[in-house]
Design a protein around this motif. Structure first.
Motif, PDB file in Angstrom:
ATOM      1  N   ILE A  99       0.843  -1.195   0.000  1.00  0.00           N
ATOM      2  CA  ILE A  99       0.000   0.000   0.000  1.00  0.00           C
ATOM      3  C   ILE A  99       0.881   1.249   0.000  1.00  0.00           C
ATOM      4  CG2 ILE A  99      -1.850   1.236   1.231  1.00  0.00           C
ATOM      5  CD1 ILE A  99      -2.683  -1.594   0.604  1.00  0.00           C
ATOM      6  N   PRO A 100       0.843   2.060  -1.071  1.00  0.00           N
ATOM      7  CA  PRO A 100       1.601   3.314  -1.052  1.00  0.00           C
ATOM      8  C   PRO A 100       1.136   4.205   0.104  1.00  0.00           C
ATOM      9  CG  PRO A 100       0.747   2.842  -3.239  1.00  0.00           C
ATOM     10  CD  PRO A 100       0.113   1.858  -2.320  1.00  0.00           C
ATOM     11  N   ARG A 101       2.060   4.970   0.691  1.00  0.00           N
ATOM     12  CA  ARG A 101       1.719   5.674   1.921  1.00  0.00           C
ATOM     13  C   ARG A 101       0.671   6.769   1.748  1.00  0.00           C
ATOM     14  NH1 ARG A 101       7.288   7.506   4.275  1.00  0.00           N
ATOM     15  NH2 ARG A 101       8.238   5.965   2.901  1.00  0.00           N
ATOM     16  N   VAL A 102       0.495   7.242   0.512  1.00  0.00           N
ATOM     17  CA  VAL A 102      -0.519   8.282   0.306  1.00  0.00           C
ATOM     18  C   VAL A 102      -1.909   7.796   0.739  1.00  0.00           C
ATOM     19  CG1 VAL A 102      -0.833   7.612  -2.111  1.00  0.00           C
ATOM     20  CG2 VAL A 102      -1.519   9.885  -1.394  1.00  0.00           C
ATOM     21  N   TYR A 103      -2.127   6.478   0.674  1.00  0.00           N
ATOM     22  CA  TYR A 103      -3.438   5.950   1.069  1.00  0.00           C
ATOM     23  C   TYR A 103      -3.676   6.050   2.573  1.00  0.00           C
ATOM     24  CZ  TYR A 103      -4.231   4.506  -3.666  1.00  0.00           C
ATOM     25  OH  TYR A 103      -4.439   4.528  -5.015  1.00  0.00           O
ATOM     26  N   PHE A 104      -2.629   6.166   3.350  1.00  0.00           N
ATOM     27  CA  PHE A 104      -2.828   6.343   4.793  1.00  0.00           C
ATOM     28  C   PHE A 104      -3.442   7.704   5.091  1.00  0.00           C
ATOM     29  CE2 PHE A 104       0.917   3.249   5.591  1.00  0.00           C
ATOM     30  CZ  PHE A 104       0.077   2.182   5.352  1.00  0.00           C
ATOM     31  N   GLN A 105      -3.059   8.693   4.272  1.00  0.00           N
ATOM     32  CA  GLN A 105      -3.685  10.011   4.409  1.00  0.00           C
ATOM     33  C   GLN A 105      -5.167   9.923   4.019  1.00  0.00           C
ATOM     34  OE1 GLN A 105      -2.554  13.143   5.455  1.00  0.00           O
ATOM     35  NE2 GLN A 105      -4.744  13.592   5.248  1.00  0.00           N
TER      36      GLN A 105
END
Ligand code: CUP
Length: 152
Positions: A99-105
């Motif tokens: 999961i690319p970290r942008v999805y955590f945002q």
């Protein structure tokens, strides 16, 4: 900004319903995420090809949603100091799910929206506290991503 100890306590004081029923709230969070950001559904092989109807009452979705909320509850209860939980979470999301970290945002924004909508009592101070706690969660996940050398 990092959340203060008082902010963790503030959020925890409203967290009871979420702690009591992580699966139901987690299900709403993931459904809302997939609706607002359809490409996020592709990230998990279990959900990637499911039509919308099959995201209703889906045991896998409920299970993963439950994990998301249980981990957040653990994080809150540990005052953000429990590194082991986050490290394991970062590892599975980096290595297994990629999961690319942008999805955590993106998921943090959805969690914020769902919590404020569904849970009574979140006034402006508690909302700010929740934002900061989610930001801290995300930042610490990002630090483990850095350590793993994933998605930089
Ligand atoms: O836990 C878990 O599972 C995670 C959660 C989080 C992280 C960070 C921040 C916030 C929250 N996850 Cu899984 C995530 C995600 C998902 O599931 C999906 C999509 C995107 C993201």
């Amino acid at each position: 900004m990092c959340a203060s100890a008082a902010e963790f306590i503030s959020v925890l004081s409203f967290w009871g319903p979420l702690k009591a029923d992580p699966k139901s709230y987690g299900e709403v969070v993931l459904q809302r995420l997939f609706e607002t950001k359809p490409d996020s559904q592709k990230l998990f092989t279990k959900f990637a090809d499911l039509p919308k109807e099959q995201l209703q009452n889906n045991p896998d979705l409920q299970a993963h949603g439950g994990i998301v909320l249980c981990k957040l509850t653990e994080f809150l209860q540990g005052g953000g100091r429990d590194k082991k939980t986050l490290k394991d979470l970062a590892e599975s999301h980096a290595k297994q799910h990629k999961i690319p970290r942008v999805y955590f945002q993106i998921i943090s924004d959805v969690i914020f929206e769902v919590v404020v909508e569904k849970i009574e009592g979140f006034g402006t101070d508690a909302q700010t506290a929740l934002k900061n706690v989610l930001k801290t969660f995300q930042t610490q996940m990002g630090e483990f991503y850095d350590e793993l050398g994933f998605d930089d």
